[in-house]
Design a protein around this motif. Structure first.
Motif, PDB file in Angstrom:
ATOM      1  N   LYS A  70       0.816  -1.216   0.000  1.00  0.00           N
ATOM      2  CA  LYS A  70       0.000   0.000   0.000  1.00  0.00           C
ATOM      3  C   LYS A  70       0.851   1.268   0.000  1.00  0.00           C
ATOM      4  N   VAL A 103      -3.693   7.203  -9.557  1.00  0.00           N
ATOM      5  CA  VAL A 103      -3.454   6.495  -8.306  1.00  0.00           C
ATOM      6  C   VAL A 103      -3.292   7.548  -7.221  1.00  0.00           C
ATOM      7  N   TYR A 156      -2.677   8.697  -3.208  1.00  0.00           N
ATOM      8  CA  TYR A 156      -2.040   8.363  -1.941  1.00  0.00           C
ATOM      9  C   TYR A 156      -2.369   9.436  -0.920  1.00  0.00           C
ATOM     10  N   LYS A 175      -4.838   5.111  -1.458  1.00  0.00           N
ATOM     11  CA  LYS A 175      -6.247   5.298  -1.150  1.00  0.00           C
ATOM     12  C   LYS A 175      -7.119   4.654  -2.217  1.00  0.00           C
ATOM     13  N   ARG A 176      -6.719   4.866  -3.465  1.00  0.00           N
ATOM     14  CA  ARG A 176      -7.560   4.390  -4.563  1.00  0.00           C
ATOM     15  C   ARG A 176      -6.783   4.477  -5.875  1.00  0.00           C
ATOM     16  N   ALA A 177      -7.140   3.603  -6.804  1.00  0.00           N
ATOM     17  CA  ALA A 177      -6.637   3.676  -8.172  1.00  0.00           C
ATOM     18  C   ALA A 177      -7.840   3.663  -9.099  1.00  0.00           C
ATOM     19  N   ASN A 178      -7.755   4.415 -10.179  1.00  0.00           N
ATOM     20  CA  ASN A 178      -8.899   4.544 -11.076  1.00  0.00           C
ATOM     21  C   ASN A 178      -8.442   4.605 -12.528  1.00  0.00           C
ATOM     22  N   THR A 235     -14.580  15.056  -8.251  1.00  0.00           N
ATOM     23  CA  THR A 235     -14.391  13.684  -7.742  1.00  0.00           C
ATOM     24  C   THR A 235     -12.946  13.482  -7.320  1.00  0.00           C
ATOM     25  N   ILE A 291     -11.782  12.480  -3.515  1.00  0.00           N
ATOM     26  CA  ILE A 291     -10.924  11.337  -3.199  1.00  0.00           C
ATOM     27  C   ILE A 291      -9.736  11.796  -2.370  1.00  0.00           C
ATOM     28  N   LYS A 325     -10.908  12.696   1.228  1.00  0.00           N
ATOM     29  CA  LYS A 325     -11.521  11.620   2.025  1.00  0.00           C
ATOM     30  C   LYS A 325     -10.510  10.991   2.952  1.00  0.00           C
TER      31      LYS A 325
END
Length: 163
Positions: free
Chosen positions: A29, A136, A138, A145-148, A156, A160, A163
């Motif tokens: 991570k 991506v 961090y 945190k997230r990958a899209n 958005t 992200i 958050k």
């Protein structure tokens, strides 16, 4: 002459050391060590050099990618909303394409943005980037945190990050 220059450049690129998997973070991570070669083909920038305590967004874009161009335009136009985020524009294209992208969008005029070529494919090996754009995210502690895949509206993106 251009062919000789291309062969010479490819020869030099093949002589660079590729980071071993041992250099990848033991925590899957954690933000991996990625070194970008700048458009001048001399300067380098590493994720280790990013400002600490700030969220980070890795933006993997492709040459000729229309959604990437649109996303880049929107980011440049709204950079004041992203000024507290480390942003890396990462390409797997060529030195020439990196330079053209920088000239087209001038993203490095912003102090929080770096753009370069992932010349040793560390990003691709770690994330397996199979489509453009790949975002991506961090957090400030350098934890994912997230990958899209695909572009996102900037509200958005901001949500992200916050958050």
């Amino acid at each position: 002459m251009k062919q000789l220059l291309l062969l010479f450049t490819l020869g030099l690129a093949s002589c660079t050391q590729t980071p071993h998997l041992d250099n990848m973070p033991t925590d899957p991570k954690a933000l991996p060590p990625i070194v970008l070669l700048k458009g001048d083909t001399v300067s380098k920038f590493s994720t280790d050099s990013l400002a600490k305590g700030r969220p980070t967004m890795l933006y993997f874009y492709g040459p000729g990618c229309k959604p990437c161009d649109t996303m880049s335009q929107k980011m440049v136009a709204s950079m004041d909303t992203l000024k507290d985020v480390n942003i890396l524009f990462i390409s797997a294209g060529s030195f020439h394409e990196v330079k053209i992208y920088q000239e087209k969008f001038n993203v490095e005029k912003f102090p929080n943005v770096k753009l370069g070529l992932d010349y040793n494919n560390a990003f691709f090996r770690f994330y397996g980037g199979q489509a453009y754009p790949l975002l991506v995210f961090y957090d400030k502690n350098r934890q994912i945190k997230r990958a899209n895949y695909g572009s996102l509206p900037l509200d958005t993106v901001r949500a992200i990050i916050d958050k």
